[in-house]
Design an enzyme around this catalytic site. Structure first.
Site, PDB file in Angstrom:
ATOM      1  N   ASP A   2       0.851  -1.204   0.000  1.00 20.01           N
ATOM      2  CA  ASP A   2       0.000   0.000   0.000  1.00 20.01           C
ATOM      3  C   ASP A   2       0.883   1.250   0.000  1.00 20.01           C
ATOM      4  O   ASP A   2       1.858   1.322   0.749  1.00 20.01           O
ATOM      5  CB  ASP A   2      -0.887  -0.021   1.254  1.00 20.01           C
ATOM      6  CG  ASP A   2      -2.046   0.953   1.159  1.00 20.01           C
ATOM      7  OD1 ASP A   2      -2.189   1.631   0.124  1.00 20.01           O
ATOM      8  OD2 ASP A   2      -2.812   1.042   2.145  1.00 20.01           O
ATOM      9  N   HIS A  38      -9.730  -1.209  -7.760  1.00 24.63           N
ATOM     10  CA  HIS A  38      -9.431  -0.085  -6.860  1.00 24.63           C
ATOM     11  C   HIS A  38      -8.497   0.911  -7.542  1.00 24.63           C
ATOM     12  O   HIS A  38      -8.695   2.126  -7.482  1.00 24.63           O
ATOM     13  CB  HIS A  38      -8.798  -0.632  -5.575  1.00 24.63           C
ATOM     14  CG  HIS A  38      -8.516   0.411  -4.540  1.00 24.63           C
ATOM     15  ND1 HIS A  38      -9.497   1.200  -3.995  1.00 24.63           N
ATOM     16  CD2 HIS A  38      -7.351   0.811  -3.959  1.00 24.63           C
ATOM     17  CE1 HIS A  38      -8.953   2.036  -3.126  1.00 24.63           C
ATOM     18  NE2 HIS A  38      -7.646   1.828  -3.086  1.00 24.63           N
TER      19      HIS A  38
HETATM   20  C1  HEM Z   1     -10.345  -0.076   2.221  1.00 26.32           C
HETATM   21  C2  HEM Z   1      -9.265   0.620   2.484  1.00 26.32           C
HETATM   22  C3  HEM Z   1      -8.163   0.724   1.455  1.00 26.32           C
HETATM   23  C4  HEM Z   1      -7.181  -0.160   1.194  1.00 26.32           C
HETATM   24  C5  HEM Z   1      -6.911  -1.478   1.911  1.00 26.32           C
HETATM   25  C6  HEM Z   1      -6.414   0.381   0.099  1.00 26.32           C
HETATM   26  C7  HEM Z   1      -5.333  -0.252  -0.472  1.00 26.32           C
HETATM   27  C8  HEM Z   1      -4.689   0.172  -1.617  1.00 26.32           C
HETATM   28  C9  HEM Z   1      -3.663  -0.542  -2.320  1.00 26.32           C
HETATM   29  C10 HEM Z   1      -3.133  -1.919  -1.904  1.00 26.32           C
HETATM   30  C11 HEM Z   1      -3.280   0.187  -3.376  1.00 26.32           C
HETATM   31  C12 HEM Z   1      -2.231  -0.161  -4.457  1.00 26.32           C
HETATM   32  C13 HEM Z   1      -0.862   0.354  -4.172  1.00 26.32           C
HETATM   33  C14 HEM Z   1      -0.720   1.852  -4.055  1.00 26.32           C
HETATM   34  O1  HEM Z   1      -0.515   2.566  -5.042  1.00 26.32           O
HETATM   35  O2  HEM Z   1      -0.851   2.326  -2.937  1.00 26.32           O
HETATM   36  C15 HEM Z   1      -4.049   1.405  -3.340  1.00 26.32           C
HETATM   37  C16 HEM Z   1      -3.945   2.424  -4.251  1.00 26.32           C
HETATM   38  C17 HEM Z   1      -4.609   3.616  -4.155  1.00 26.32           C
HETATM   39  N1  HEM Z   1      -5.604   3.919  -3.270  1.00 26.32           N
HETATM   40 FE1  HEM Z   1      -6.315   2.731  -1.823  1.00 26.32          FE
HETATM   41  N2  HEM Z   1      -6.937   1.576  -0.265  1.00 26.32           N
HETATM   42  C18 HEM Z   1      -8.028   1.830   0.530  1.00 26.32           C
HETATM   43  C19 HEM Z   1      -8.842   2.935   0.483  1.00 26.32           C
HETATM   44  C20 HEM Z   1      -8.656   4.020  -0.336  1.00 26.32           C
HETATM   45  C21 HEM Z   1      -9.448   5.208  -0.337  1.00 26.32           C
HETATM   46  C22 HEM Z   1     -10.658   5.457   0.573  1.00 26.32           C
HETATM   47  C23 HEM Z   1      -8.910   6.053  -1.280  1.00 26.32           C
HETATM   48  C24 HEM Z   1      -9.321   7.445  -1.699  1.00 26.32           C
HETATM   49  C25 HEM Z   1     -10.381   8.086  -1.275  1.00 26.32           C
HETATM   50  C26 HEM Z   1      -7.784   5.366  -1.863  1.00 26.32           C
HETATM   51  C27 HEM Z   1      -6.952   5.900  -2.827  1.00 26.32           C
HETATM   52  C28 HEM Z   1      -5.976   5.210  -3.486  1.00 26.32           C
HETATM   53  C29 HEM Z   1      -5.168   5.774  -4.570  1.00 26.32           C
HETATM   54  C30 HEM Z   1      -5.226   7.204  -5.099  1.00 26.32           C
HETATM   55  C31 HEM Z   1      -4.326   4.752  -5.001  1.00 26.32           C
HETATM   56  C32 HEM Z   1      -3.295   4.840  -6.141  1.00 26.32           C
HETATM   57  C33 HEM Z   1      -3.977   4.512  -7.440  1.00 26.32           C
HETATM   58  C34 HEM Z   1      -2.995   4.500  -8.589  1.00 26.32           C
HETATM   59  O3  HEM Z   1      -2.436   5.553  -8.911  1.00 26.32           O
HETATM   60  O4  HEM Z   1      -2.780   3.420  -9.160  1.00 26.32           O
HETATM   61  N3  HEM Z   1      -7.650   4.147  -1.267  1.00 26.32           N
HETATM   62  N4  HEM Z   1      -4.909   1.364  -2.266  1.00 26.32           N
END
Ligand code: HEM
Length: 326
Positions: free
Chosen positions: A155, A228
């Site tokens: 993450d 996601h």
């Molecule tokens: C349920 C809770 C969440 C989990 C477990 C989670 C987990 C992850 C994971 C594993 C990634 C891929 C690796 C990375 O680039 O960080 C990711 C990407 C991302 N997440 Fe989450 N996330 C959660 C909630 C959220 C929320 C609520 C938002 C925004 C409101 C968000 C925004 C993003 C963004 C902007 C990326 C990067 C996307 C990209 O550029 O490829 N995440 N998240």
């Protein structure tokens, strides 16, 4: 702090500090009455000194504290002027899949390499606040293997780095009185781990949009539009808009609790809210984030983080300038 941030005046709070091993997230509400408000105002001037005192004891500990204020708390504590884009948390989604709003006037995001530092600073900050606040949520987060979230995927990979951190997270000329401030949105998520673990790794990878072991983005040909990664990648005027996330796993295995504390910083609430809308409502409507089939948001709050300089100044703001919104 990045060099880009150093060239900015005023000085931001520690938003660009590196990700640490431990964190405490605290959400507080203001106790009623003008005494409580004046106590909290005075405390704004103590945060930096308390952080220095505790942090000095472990020089490599990277202790930092970021403090933000909710919309109605801003009015009650500091009145006008107020940050242009600060408003109450906007809810998104439908029953059963909702980004809910929960009470919160003050957010503390305390980070360090070791939990004792976070714990001690939280203790000192709470002692200084006394009965001026009520703690409505408190979460101790920890770093999990290879920077993975509790659901097993790395993450934070697509976070901005270097100069882009400041560009994406700090208020600039658009609201000069609040320059070098930031908006921060938090949500506490609980995961249905049995159901998640029942998926094959390939199915989990299609939910996230990245490979699990190597953390590589799936090819567009195979990455679903409801992943996601697809729904949280947003653009404005043809350019990608990023936010800075510092999510932390938390939980109580004995109680079957497995969580992610989501925390995202941006120079306006807009990009974070668009991501939430895409995730919970779907893009197009109904094409929602399948991560939400396994994750429930149990809290939600939006806060403004003043610059470090403004935070100190707010301690001296005349109480008569503060006004409670009707
Ligand atoms: C349920 C809770 C969440 C989990 C477990 C989670 C987990 C992850 C994971 C594993 C990634 C891929 C690796 C990375 O680039 O960080 C990711 C990407 C991302 N997440 Fe989450 N996330 C959660 C909630 C959220 C929320 C609520 C938002 C925004 C409101 C968000 C925004 C993003 C963004 C902007 C990326 C990067 C996307 C990209 O550029 O490829 N995440 N998240």
């Amino acid at each position: 702090m990045t060099s880009a941030m150093d060239t900015r005046t005023p000085e931001p709070q520690a938003i660009g500090n590196p990700i640490t091993r431990s964190a405490i997230f605290m959400v507080l509400t203001l106790a009623p009455g003008s005494d409580a408000a004046s106590q909290v105002r005075g405390w704004c001037g103590d945060i930096a000194a308390l952080t220095r005192s505790v942090g000095k004891r472990v020089p490599d500990g990277n202790l930092s504290c970021i403090c933000g204020f909710g919309s109605s708390a801003w009015d009650a504590l500091f009145g006008n002027p107020r940050p242009a884009a600060l408003h109450p948390f906007r809810e998104f989604g439908v029953a059963g899949r909702q980004a809910i709003s929960t009470p919160g006037d003050i957010l503390l995001h305390i980070r360090a390499e070791q939990m004792d530092l976070c714990f001690e600073l939280a203790t000192q900050l709470m002692a200084a606040l006394g009965d001026a606040v009520v703690v409505v949520d408190e979460v101790q987060g920890f770093r999990y293997f290879d920077m993975r979230s509790i659901i097993g995927f790395v993450d934070g990979t697509e976070n901005p780095v270097g100069r882009k951190i400041g560009d994406f997270t700090l208020v600039g000329d658009e609201d000069q009185a609040f320059a070098a401030g930031s908006y921060v949105l938090v949500q506490k998520y609980l995961h249905k781990m049995d159901a998640w673990n029942a998926l094959t790794v390939e199915a989990q990878e299609r939910v996230i949009g990245r490979t699990k072991l190597a953390d590589i983005e799936l090819d567009d040909a195979v990455k679903p539009s409801c992943s996601h990664s697809s729904l949280t990648t947003i653009t404005k005027d043809g350019k990608e808009v990023k936010i800075l996330r510092d999510n932390m796993p938390f939980g109580k295995p004995g109680a079957g609790e497995f969580g992610t504390y989501f925390i995202g910083y941006a120079r306006s609430p807009e990009p974070i809210e668009l991501m939430l809308e895409n995730m919970f409502v779907g893009k197009p409507v109904g094409n929602y984030d399948r991560l939400l089939d396994f994750s429930t948001a149990v809290t939600g709050g939006l806060f403004f983080v003043p610059s470090a300089d403004l935070l100190e100044e707010l301690a001296d703001r005349e109480p008569e300038q503060a006004s409670v919104t009707p």
